[in-house]
Design a protein around this motif. Structure first.
Motif, short mmCIF file in Angstrom:
data_model
loop_
_atom_site.label_atom_id
_atom_site.label_comp_id
_atom_site.label_asym_id
_atom_site.label_seq_id
_atom_site.Cartn_x
_atom_site.Cartn_y
_atom_site.Cartn_z
N THR A 146 54.83 25.91 55.94
CA THR A 146 53.65 25.02 55.82
C THR A 146 53.07 24.62 57.07
O THR A 146 51.71 24.38 57.20
N TYR A 149 50.13 27.00 58.05
CA TYR A 149 48.99 26.45 57.59
C TYR A 149 48.39 25.34 58.22
O TYR A 149 46.96 25.30 58.40
N PRO A 156 48.11 24.38 51.72
CA PRO A 156 48.60 25.07 50.60
C PRO A 156 48.82 24.32 49.34
O PRO A 156 49.40 23.08 49.37
N VAL A 158 50.66 24.50 45.22
CA VAL A 158 51.37 25.24 44.61
C VAL A 158 51.73 24.51 43.28
O VAL A 158 51.70 23.13 43.09
N PRO A 241 53.50 21.85 48.63
CA PRO A 241 54.75 22.80 48.56
C PRO A 241 56.07 21.91 48.65
O PRO A 241 57.05 22.15 47.73
N GLN A 285 49.44 29.66 43.31
CA GLN A 285 49.16 29.27 44.93
C GLN A 285 47.82 29.20 45.05
O GLN A 285 46.88 30.07 44.48
N VAL A 287 44.89 27.79 48.60
CA VAL A 287 44.91 26.89 49.76
C VAL A 287 43.30 26.24 49.98
O VAL A 287 42.52 26.83 49.50
N LEU A 388 54.55 31.92 50.08
CA LEU A 388 53.19 31.49 50.91
C LEU A 388 53.13 32.34 52.20
O LEU A 388 51.94 32.48 52.79
N TYR A 392 50.07 34.20 53.78
CA TYR A 392 49.62 33.83 55.43
C TYR A 392 49.39 34.83 56.03
O TYR A 392 48.40 35.17 56.84
#
Length: 472
Positions: A146, A149, A156, A158, A241, A285, A287, A388, A392
């Motif tokens: 994470t 991200y 993210p 989820v 997440p 998922q 983003v 994830l 990514y």
């Protein structure tokens, strides 16, 4: 940071500590929270590679004298059978089995509603003696992903879905599992997908699950009956997440404990019964842009964005290589059989449940990608981190997916590993995963799963006795 009460007034730490069902901001608020509830003991736990709670139980009055505690490094290198992997060229054990430190995450503080004495639980993070995150700890691995991200200005989101079976208590592992008897006095014998009546067979059990969940501040979105006999599915609300992985971790404990109260087992085995469907943990998922809250899977005009397609392409390219994290046991691959509801490849499609990667019907802001590959036996921290990470990498590499599948993908060739050894080989050979997970995690996890496979190979199955004993 202050919070607002329902009346709009500023809440103090004491207000939060006395009113919160789940989580506080500091050790001082935790003291108030525990005192208000008369808590006597605290379960200090961290999830290991299998998602099993490891840690210590201590009296509440001793906890604050030393809230940081030590456990052996080997806790995160243990197999599901309690063994340790053999050393090889890429994996070396700590020769001293020295201590690592567990530090409490007070945002996870909650009661243990099934405990006989007033008890609380806190999930801990693992650190080395010099303050570095333990890179093989599952919760830290999810934080690592994470953080990738975060660096891009993304958040993210989820939403996991967990399938599981209720089964009659079985104290001899040589006997096959059977569905439990419900309130009608009869066990299920046929398919009962989405049946309200079939759920009602276990009303008392689900009342306990809801009560236990509410007491811990856990939120269930929906509960349904799945395809198999006494197979259920719980869906969780979408969110962060790490918070959702914590919830899955706690829900598994909660459901098992509630089932035991009713003389049943709840199992998250991927394939507990040979003639019943397997159990999955589907992961929705998306983003969002951290600054604006906009879903980056959609353009301003509502059409799918290039990031959306790249995320799908990343899942297509890398899901086979993280399969050992999504299907972590020999039993997991029994679920992935042709002609069943489980996917056998990484094709994708719009509102298509026969593919590994489904795009549900939704508006632009809710546009998301559902990963249908993971099995319910997966460690939620590792499954979310792996899924994830694939998306990514797809965005960063600007990948393009294959064309979506319109019809059924169940007749198409297998695109996923057929067994654990094949999955481990792909995992270790994919350099991009070592870069994103860290080489130490890859080597340790591979060694654990290799050892579990070797242990499994020591067991002679009933199939072998049935067909080989007198025939070969």
């Amino acid at each position: 940071m202050t919070a607002l009460t329902p009346s709009g007034q500023t809440a103090t730490g004491q207000d939060r500590a006395t009113s919160s069902l789940r989580g506080v901001a500091s050790a001082e608020e935790a003291k108030l929270w525990l005192r208000e509830r008369g808590i006597e003991d605290i379960e200090c736990m961290a999830p290991d590679q299998a998602g099993v709670a490891r840690g210590k139980l201590m009296p509440a009055d001793k906890f604050f004298g030393s809230p940081t505690m030590s456990i052996p490094t080997s806790v995160f290198a243990q197999t599901i059978t309690g063994e340790y992997p053999a050393e090889d060229a890429s994996f070396k054990q700590d020769p001293t089995d020295g201590d690592i430190l567990l530090k409490p995450d007070f945002s996870t503080l909650a009661v243990v509603p099934w405990a006989s004495d007033p008890t609380a639980q806190i999930i801990h993070d693992a650190y080395t003696r010099d303050g570095r995150p333990v890179d093989i700890a599952p919760r830290q691995l999810l934080k690592r992903i994470t953080a990738l991200y975060d660096r891009e200005g993304w958040t993210p989101v989820v939403a996991p879905e967990m399938e599981f079976y209720l089964v009659k208590q079985n104290k001899d592992p040589d006997y096959q599992l059977e569905p439990p008897v419900g309130r009608s006095g009869r066990a299920e014998s046929g398919r009962q997908s989405y049946s309200i009546q079939a759920v009602n067979e276990f009303d008392d059990l689900f009342d306990d699950i809801y009560d236990f969940s509410e007491a811990q501040g856990l939120e269930i979105d929906t509960l349904i009956h799945e395809e198999g006999a006494a197979q259920m599915e719980i869906n969780l609300r979408h969110g962060d997440p790490l918070q959702l992985a914590d919830q899955v971790f706690l829900f598994k404990r909660t459901i098992r404990e509630a089932a035991l109260r009713h003389n049943m087992y709840a199992t998250f085995m991927a394939k507990p019964m040979s003639r019943e469907p397997g159990s999955a943990m589907h992961i929705h998922q998306s983003v969002v842009d951290a600054a604006t809250g906009r879903n980056i899977f959609s353009n301003e005009d509502g059409t799918p964005s290039s990031d959306f397609f790249a995320f799908i392409a990343g899942q297509q390219k890398y899901l086979p290589s993280v399969m050992c994290m999504l299907a972590p046991y020999v039993n997991s691959y029994r679920r992935l059989a042709r002609g069943t509801a489980a996917p056998i490849n990484v094709h994708w499609g719009y509102d298509n449940r026969t593919v590994g990667i489904r795009v549900p019907n939704s508006g632009p802001q809710a546009r998301r990608v559902e990963n249908r590959v993971p099995s319910s036996d997966a460690n939620p921290y590792l499954a979310l981190a792996a899924s994830l990470a694939c998306g990514y990498l797809g965005i960063k590499e600007e990948l393009s997916p294959e064309d979506p599948i319109d019809g059924s993908a169940r007749h198409l060739p297998f695109g996923l590993p057929r067994g654990l050894l094949e999955a481990l080989a792909l995992f270790e050979e994919t350099e991009e995963l070592a870069d994103i997970f860290g080489q130490r995690f890859v080597s340790t996890y591979r060694a654990i799963k290799q050892q579990e496979y070797e242990t499994f190979m020591q067991v002679i199955s009933s199939w072998e006795r049935e067909y080989l004993l007198l025939s070969v």
